[in-house]
Design a protein around this motif. Structure first.
Motif, PDB file in Angstrom:
ATOM      1  N   LEU A   7       0.846  -1.190   0.000  1.00  0.00           N
ATOM      2  CA  LEU A   7       0.000   0.000   0.000  1.00  0.00           C
ATOM      3  C   LEU A   7       0.882   1.242   0.000  1.00  0.00           C
ATOM      4  O   LEU A   7       1.677   1.450   0.913  1.00  0.00           O
ATOM      5  N   GLY A   8       0.753   2.029  -1.029  1.00  0.00           N
ATOM      6  CA  GLY A   8       1.591   3.208  -1.194  1.00  0.00           C
ATOM      7  C   GLY A   8       2.450   3.046  -2.433  1.00  0.00           C
ATOM      8  O   GLY A   8       3.204   2.084  -2.553  1.00  0.00           O
ATOM      9  N   ARG A   9       2.346   3.985  -3.365  1.00  0.00           N
ATOM     10  CA  ARG A   9       3.078   3.899  -4.631  1.00  0.00           C
ATOM     11  C   ARG A   9       4.149   4.975  -4.750  1.00  0.00           C
ATOM     12  O   ARG A   9       4.559   5.321  -5.858  1.00  0.00           O
ATOM     13  N   GLY A  10       4.600   5.480  -3.605  1.00  0.00           N
ATOM     14  CA  GLY A  10       5.675   6.453  -3.624  1.00  0.00           C
ATOM     15  C   GLY A  10       7.023   5.760  -3.767  1.00  0.00           C
ATOM     16  O   GLY A  10       7.107   4.597  -4.177  1.00  0.00           O
ATOM     17  N   ARG A  11       8.089   6.479  -3.421  1.00  0.00           N
ATOM     18  CA  ARG A  11       9.435   5.916  -3.575  1.00  0.00           C
ATOM     19  C   ARG A  11       9.615   4.653  -2.744  1.00  0.00           C
ATOM     20  O   ARG A  11      10.198   3.667  -3.214  1.00  0.00           O
ATOM     21  N   VAL A  12       9.126   4.665  -1.509  1.00  0.00           N
ATOM     22  CA  VAL A  12       9.287   3.497  -0.627  1.00  0.00           C
ATOM     23  C   VAL A  12       8.465   2.324  -1.134  1.00  0.00           C
ATOM     24  O   VAL A  12       8.973   1.213  -1.321  1.00  0.00           O
ATOM     25  N   GLY A  13       7.173   2.543  -1.355  1.00  0.00           N
ATOM     26  CA  GLY A  13       6.306   1.463  -1.812  1.00  0.00           C
ATOM     27  C   GLY A  13       6.737   0.906  -3.154  1.00  0.00           C
ATOM     28  O   GLY A  13       6.756  -0.307  -3.352  1.00  0.00           O
ATOM     29  N   GLY A  14       7.120   1.794  -4.076  1.00  0.00           N
ATOM     30  CA  GLY A  14       7.556   1.336  -5.391  1.00  0.00           C
ATOM     31  C   GLY A  14       8.809   0.497  -5.328  1.00  0.00           C
ATOM     32  O   GLY A  14       8.916  -0.553  -5.983  1.00  0.00           O
ATOM     33  N   ALA A  15       9.784   0.930  -4.518  1.00  0.00           N
ATOM     34  CA  ALA A  15      11.032   0.175  -4.396  1.00  0.00           C
ATOM     35  C   ALA A  15      10.790  -1.193  -3.778  1.00  0.00           C
ATOM     36  O   ALA A  15      11.345  -2.207  -4.233  1.00  0.00           O
ATOM     37  N   LEU A  16       9.961  -1.246  -2.744  1.00  0.00           N
ATOM     38  CA  LEU A  16       9.676  -2.528  -2.094  1.00  0.00           C
ATOM     39  C   LEU A  16       8.907  -3.461  -3.020  1.00  0.00           C
ATOM     40  O   LEU A  16       9.207  -4.663  -3.097  1.00  0.00           O
ATOM     41  N   ALA A  17       7.930  -2.924  -3.732  1.00  0.00           N
ATOM     42  CA  ALA A  17       7.156  -3.755  -4.658  1.00  0.00           C
ATOM     43  C   ALA A  17       8.045  -4.337  -5.742  1.00  0.00           C
ATOM     44  O   ALA A  17       7.955  -5.533  -6.072  1.00  0.00           O
ATOM     45  N   ASP A  18       8.923  -3.521  -6.313  1.00  0.00           N
ATOM     46  CA  ASP A  18       9.816  -3.998  -7.368  1.00  0.00           C
ATOM     47  C   ASP A  18      10.761  -5.072  -6.844  1.00  0.00           C
ATOM     48  O   ASP A  18      10.962  -6.112  -7.488  1.00  0.00           O
ATOM     49  N   ALA A  19      11.342  -4.839  -5.670  1.00  0.00           N
ATOM     50  CA  ALA A  19      12.315  -5.787  -5.126  1.00  0.00           C
ATOM     51  C   ALA A  19      11.657  -7.106  -4.741  1.00  0.00           C
ATOM     52  O   ALA A  19      12.223  -8.187  -4.975  1.00  0.00           O
ATOM     53  N   LEU A  20      10.477  -7.054  -4.163  1.00  0.00           N
ATOM     54  CA  LEU A  20       9.781  -8.282  -3.771  1.00  0.00           C
ATOM     55  C   LEU A  20       9.311  -9.061  -4.990  1.00  0.00           C
ATOM     56  O   LEU A  20       9.306 -10.296  -4.993  1.00  0.00           O
ATOM     57  N   THR A  21       8.944  -8.358  -6.038  1.00  0.00           N
ATOM     58  CA  THR A  21       8.582  -9.030  -7.296  1.00  0.00           C
ATOM     59  C   THR A  21       9.787  -9.740  -7.886  1.00  0.00           C
ATOM     60  O   THR A  21       9.700 -10.900  -8.314  1.00  0.00           O
ATOM     61  N   ARG A  22      10.930  -9.060  -7.900  1.00  0.00           N
ATOM     62  CA  ARG A  22      12.159  -9.678  -8.415  1.00  0.00           C
ATOM     63  C   ARG A  22      12.553 -10.908  -7.597  1.00  0.00           C
ATOM     64  O   ARG A  22      13.163 -11.840  -8.122  1.00  0.00           O
ATOM     65  N   ALA A  23      12.184 -10.908  -6.315  1.00  0.00           N
ATOM     66  CA  ALA A  23      12.500 -12.048  -5.452  1.00  0.00           C
ATOM     67  C   ALA A  23      11.562 -13.218  -5.664  1.00  0.00           C
ATOM     68  O   ALA A  23      11.726 -14.276  -5.038  1.00  0.00           O
ATOM     69  N   THR A  29      -0.043  -3.725  -5.926  1.00  0.00           N
ATOM     70  CA  THR A  29       0.133  -2.424  -5.287  1.00  0.00           C
ATOM     71  C   THR A  29      -1.171  -1.647  -5.348  1.00  0.00           C
ATOM     72  O   THR A  29      -2.036  -1.917  -6.187  1.00  0.00           O
ATOM     73  N   ALA A  30      -1.289  -0.697  -4.459  1.00  0.00           N
ATOM     74  CA  ALA A  30      -2.466   0.168  -4.460  1.00  0.00           C
ATOM     75  C   ALA A  30      -2.067   1.530  -3.939  1.00  0.00           C
ATOM     76  O   ALA A  30      -1.193   1.649  -3.068  1.00  0.00           O
ATOM     77  N   GLY A  31      -2.707   2.553  -4.460  1.00  0.00           N
ATOM     78  CA  GLY A  31      -2.473   3.910  -4.005  1.00  0.00           C
ATOM     79  C   GLY A  31      -3.431   4.278  -2.894  1.00  0.00           C
ATOM     80  O   GLY A  31      -3.777   3.459  -2.044  1.00  0.00           O
ATOM     81  N   ALA A  38      -8.657  -1.823  -0.728  1.00  0.00           N
ATOM     82  CA  ALA A  38      -9.392  -2.980  -0.206  1.00  0.00           C
ATOM     83  C   ALA A  38      -9.251  -4.169  -1.145  1.00  0.00           C
ATOM     84  O   ALA A  38      -9.023  -5.310  -0.707  1.00  0.00           O
ATOM     85  N   ALA A  39      -9.369  -3.937  -2.434  1.00  0.00           N
ATOM     86  CA  ALA A  39      -9.238  -5.027  -3.403  1.00  0.00           C
ATOM     87  C   ALA A  39      -7.830  -5.610  -3.386  1.00  0.00           C
ATOM     88  O   ALA A  39      -7.641  -6.819  -3.517  1.00  0.00           O
ATOM     89  N   ALA A  40      -6.829  -4.749  -3.201  1.00  0.00           N
ATOM     90  CA  ALA A  40      -5.438  -5.210  -3.232  1.00  0.00           C
ATOM     91  C   ALA A  40      -5.091  -6.080  -2.033  1.00  0.00           C
ATOM     92  O   ALA A  40      -4.314  -7.025  -2.156  1.00  0.00           O
ATOM     93  N   VAL A  41      -5.634  -5.758  -0.864  1.00  0.00           N
ATOM     94  CA  VAL A  41      -5.241  -6.496   0.340  1.00  0.00           C
ATOM     95  C   VAL A  41      -6.096  -7.732   0.594  1.00  0.00           C
ATOM     96  O   VAL A  41      -5.716  -8.596   1.381  1.00  0.00           O
TER      97      VAL A  41
END
Length: 198
Positions: A7-23, A29-31, A38-41
């Motif tokens: 939850l959160g598509r800023g610098r922190v959320g984007g970096a975590l989403a990308d890294a966890l996907t690569r893993a 993700t959701a803004g 609600a749909a995302a979680v």
């Protein structure tokens, strides 16, 4: 593979989403839109809170039913900003965002982590010349084991991870955010993390 919602598509959320996907994890993700969040979680085993800390409690409390029985990884810090936009004080003195979230979401297992460093280090701790530390606070041992595994996927070595204990210990790590503006003003946005040496 773990089903994760960030939850959160800023610098922190984007970096975590990308890294966890690569893993190899299945990441959505959701803004800020409540319906999208609600749909995302809804089908996630783990939810990462990377929303702005000053509004996280309200946003996540609205998702109480959808967050039931999930692990909530809280990486946000709830602060009041100074005139220059950098953190100036804690929003919940004598408490913490993580504690407030656990109180508001009793059926959710809250784990506080990754909130004592500049955001690039969260997903690339080896970028630092020294040995960084990352901390865990939470009541549920199984949830913390899951988060340890996710931290390992982000490059955190076992010996760099310290379990501080229950959710009340998040007060200490959240208070560490008050170091950040002074470091940024003197060093700029140079990646850093706290480090415990023994």
């Amino acid at each position: 593979m773990t089903t994760i919602s960030v939850l959160g598509r800023g610098r922190v959320g984007g970096a975590l989403a990308d890294a966890l996907t690569r893993a190899g994890h299945e990441v959505t993700t959701a803004g800020s839109a409540p319906g999208a969040a609600a749909a995302a979680v809804r089908n996630a085993r783990v939810v990462v809170n990377a929303t702005p800390g000053d509004s996280s409690l309200e946003r996540l409390t609205a998702l109480r039913d959808d967050l039931r029985d999930t692990i909530l990884v809280d990486v946000s810090n709830a602060t009041l900003d100074d005139a220059d936009g950098l953190p100036g004080d804690l929003l919940y003195p004598g408490s913490s965002l993580a504690e407030r979230l656990q109180e508001a979401l009793p059926r959710t297992r809250v784990v506080k982590t990754l909130n004592t460093m500049l955001y690039p280090v969260m997903t690339a701790p080896a970028m630092l010349t020294g040995t960084p530390s990352v901390f865990l606070s939470g009541e549920d041992p199984e949830a913390k084991r899951t988060v340890r595994d996710l931290l390992a996927d982000l490059g955190w070595q076992k010996e760099w991870i310290t379990d501080l204990g229950g959710i009340r210990t998040a007060r200490a790590t959240e208070a560490a955010i008050l170091f950040v503006p002074h470091l940024i003003r003197t060093r700029g946005f140079t990646p850093f993390a706290l480090s415990v040496t023994v």
